[in-house]
Motif scaffolding. Sequence first.
Motif, PDB file in Angstrom:
ATOM      1  N   LYS A   1       3.259  -5.822  -1.791  1.00 62.29           N
ATOM      2  CA  LYS A   1       1.807  -5.755  -1.941  1.00 62.29           C
ATOM      3  C   LYS A   1       1.172  -7.003  -1.327  1.00 62.29           C
ATOM      4  CE  LYS A   1       1.824  -2.863  -6.009  1.00 62.29           C
ATOM      5  NZ  LYS A   1       1.447  -2.722  -7.411  1.00 62.29           N
TER       6      LYS A   1
ATOM      7  N   LYS B   1      -1.783  -9.761  -0.146  1.00 60.63           N
ATOM      8  CA  LYS B   1      -2.889 -10.429  -0.819  1.00 60.63           C
ATOM      9  C   LYS B   1      -4.179  -9.699  -0.467  1.00 60.63           C
ATOM     10  CE  LYS B   1      -0.491 -14.781  -0.894  1.00 60.63           C
ATOM     11  NZ  LYS B   1      -0.426 -16.140  -0.429  1.00 60.63           N
ATOM     12  N   LYS B   2      -5.233  -9.989  -1.155  1.00 59.26           N
ATOM     13  CA  LYS B   2      -6.481  -9.237  -1.027  1.00 59.26           C
ATOM     14  C   LYS B   2      -7.092  -9.303   0.369  1.00 59.26           C
ATOM     15  CE  LYS B   2      -7.636  -9.721  -5.867  1.00 59.26           C
ATOM     16  NZ  LYS B   2      -8.557 -10.270  -6.846  1.00 59.26           N
ATOM     17  N   ASN B   3      -7.004 -10.419   1.036  1.00 57.51           N
ATOM     18  CA  ASN B   3      -7.707 -10.601   2.298  1.00 57.51           C
ATOM     19  C   ASN B   3      -6.980 -10.013   3.508  1.00 57.51           C
ATOM     20  OD1 ASN B   3      -9.653 -11.929   0.849  1.00 57.51           O
ATOM     21  ND2 ASN B   3      -8.810 -13.965   1.249  1.00 57.51           N
ATOM     22  N   THR B   4      -5.689  -9.834   3.442  1.00 52.67           N
ATOM     23  CA  THR B   4      -4.950  -9.365   4.613  1.00 52.67           C
ATOM     24  C   THR B   4      -4.985  -7.848   4.707  1.00 52.67           C
ATOM     25  OG1 THR B   4      -2.905  -9.326   3.354  1.00 52.67           O
ATOM     26  CG2 THR B   4      -3.387 -11.337   4.589  1.00 52.67           C
ATOM     27  N   LYS B   5      -4.940  -7.370   5.940  1.00 51.99           N
ATOM     28  CA  LYS B   5      -4.943  -5.929   6.175  1.00 51.99           C
ATOM     29  C   LYS B   5      -3.505  -5.442   6.355  1.00 51.99           C
ATOM     30  CE  LYS B   5      -9.464  -5.695   8.340  1.00 51.99           C
ATOM     31  NZ  LYS B   5     -10.211  -5.289   9.522  1.00 51.99           N
TER      32      LYS B   5
END
Length: 171
Positions: free
Chosen positions: A69, A71-75
């Motif tokens: 999973k 991190k929030k910022n990476t696509k």
Amino acid sequence: MGKIKKSRKRNTFNYNKNKKKLKKKLRRKEKPHIECPQIRKAWDEHKTVKQNLQDMGLAPGTKGMLPIKPKKNTKVEPMETNVLKPYVIEEMEAEASVRGNDRTTCSTDMIEYVQHMVKEHNEDYKAMARDEKNYYQDTPKQIKRKVELYKRCHPEQYAAFIASLQSQKST
């Protein structure tokens, strides 16, 4: 001082060893035999293991199969799969979906035992457990399992046996 006895011994050819057999054995260790016929048929000797498995759409191991999973910022980019030999997976799935034959059978002694118990007590397993022919002192559940095994292994024979019991009782 003289030389050690072992160092003086000359190398001689050993006629008791089969060199051809030893060479084959070494070759077998280098290239292990592939058990799966679909993979063996599609295998390319000139490619690496990883390349061969990628061409077939298979993974060499579980590592990297499920994405971690992010991190929030990476696509997240979807993994590209270039399956050059999809027929391998299709054949393997077809083989896996075929149900194998049930090879379990009952011994003649067990068949006679079950037939006697059913003939005497019908479906009363507690009475079967108290029967004098219950030499092995089977519990009602064990007897029930044996009867079910007989039904599953020999359904035609069981149906014929029950039909003969019905005809005897009606007469």
